[in-house]
Design an enzyme around this catalytic site. Sequence first.
Site, mmCIF file in Angstrom:
data_model
loop_
_atom_site.group_PDB
_atom_site.id
_atom_site.type_symbol
_atom_site.label_atom_id
_atom_site.label_comp_id
_atom_site.label_asym_id
_atom_site.label_seq_id
_atom_site.Cartn_x
_atom_site.Cartn_y
_atom_site.Cartn_z
ATOM 1 N N HIS A 158 0.824 -1.225 0.000
ATOM 2 C CA HIS A 158 0.000 0.000 0.000
ATOM 3 C C HIS A 158 0.855 1.271 0.000
ATOM 4 C CE1 HIS A 158 -3.577 -2.344 0.427
ATOM 5 N NE2 HIS A 158 -3.271 -2.779 1.629
ATOM 6 N N ASP A 193 -2.619 -10.512 -2.618
ATOM 7 C CA ASP A 193 -3.163 -10.100 -1.325
ATOM 8 C C ASP A 193 -4.662 -9.820 -1.458
ATOM 9 O OD1 ASP A 193 -1.922 -8.706 1.430
ATOM 10 O OD2 ASP A 193 -3.779 -7.747 0.755
ATOM 11 N N HIS A 195 -6.177 -7.310 -0.451
ATOM 12 C CA HIS A 195 -6.385 -5.889 -0.770
ATOM 13 C C HIS A 195 -5.630 -5.508 -2.046
ATOM 14 C CE1 HIS A 195 -6.724 -6.318 3.670
ATOM 15 N NE2 HIS A 195 -7.752 -5.503 3.515
ATOM 16 N N ASP A 282 -4.158 -12.879 3.323
ATOM 17 C CA ASP A 282 -5.397 -12.419 3.962
ATOM 18 C C ASP A 282 -6.641 -12.661 3.100
ATOM 19 O OD1 ASP A 282 -4.287 -10.524 2.287
ATOM 20 O OD2 ASP A 282 -4.498 -8.841 3.675
HETATM 21 ZN ZN ZN Z 1 -4.042 -7.165 2.641
#
Ligand code: ZN
Length: 339
Positions: A158, A193, A195, A282
């Site tokens: 991120h 991931d 996200h 995740d």
């Molecule tokens: Zn994540």
Amino acid sequence: MQVFFSETQLRHAPHEFLVRGRWQPCPEKPERATALKAALDAAGHEVREPVRGPDAAIAAIHDARYLAFLEKGHARWRELPGASDLIVPNIHPTRRAAAYPESVVGQAGYHMMDTACPIGAESWPAIRASADAAIAAAELVKAGTRAAYALCRPPGHHAYADMAGGFCYLNNSAIAAQILRGKYDRVAVIDVDLHHGNGTQGIFYARGDVLTVSVHAEPANFYPFFWGYADETGEGAGKGANLNLPLPLGSGDDDFLAALDVGLRKVRDFGAEAIVVALGLDAFQGDPFAGLKVTEGGFNRIAARLGKLDLPSVLVQEGGYLCPELGRNLVAFLEGFNA
Ligand code: ZN
């Protein structure tokens, strides 16, 4: 598989972050790395302490003002009357205003996308050590080893060139990709991931030499909200070198694998000569973030397809939060990759 990890990475231990307006225990805790390492040890993977990598490997991706803020901002923050022991921003420039303030409060807002990347007194050495693990793995692969895994923590995908966010500070996957670019003309980052890998996308968005592919939970209702949509395809020289494959919340193995197959076709068409896998765990069905429903067997199958690309590969740990299966999922992934 050769693994890189340093105990220094455990020193970053922010106790809380802001969720829905409330302070909550921070799930990006040192115990994540401890659990992953224990599972690697039990499975017989060799874990090595990385040497300190060259500053230039980090400066090739990150802005100098940002690096100064990460390294020295906390001491300046603590000099403010009444400051907490964690840097947490409380003001952000609207859509990236041009001015760069002198105040560390202003700089915190400038360099921190959200409140999920608090910085404590011990954060910088751990952030740096996490990047050093990625650098060591990338250098090993660049030197001719087929694959290496960096147990990065804190994670990185991120983080933008000049901005932290979502538990991420230095973009370990981007740093690894840039090192591979020192040997290979075309490199792909494949982000699995839960996200969207918004920071990695942002770093390479206008570049045609690094393809970024991300499979993730659809961002209209999930972090990072502002990025990760299918119509984000790159700009300028990078037009066509970014592929987002958002999945409906609750999607399981088959949907994930179908999206991954689309991504892998793109990687082949792009002519990637080496890859970085931004390896979040995740997307697991039992992960506390509960966005997707990938199983342990699913991670094994995801990894097998990545391994079948048969390209020099750096695997970089991203997300994946404490649950009893966390370590098992990593071991299943590495087994699948090597199969
Ligand atoms: Zn994540």
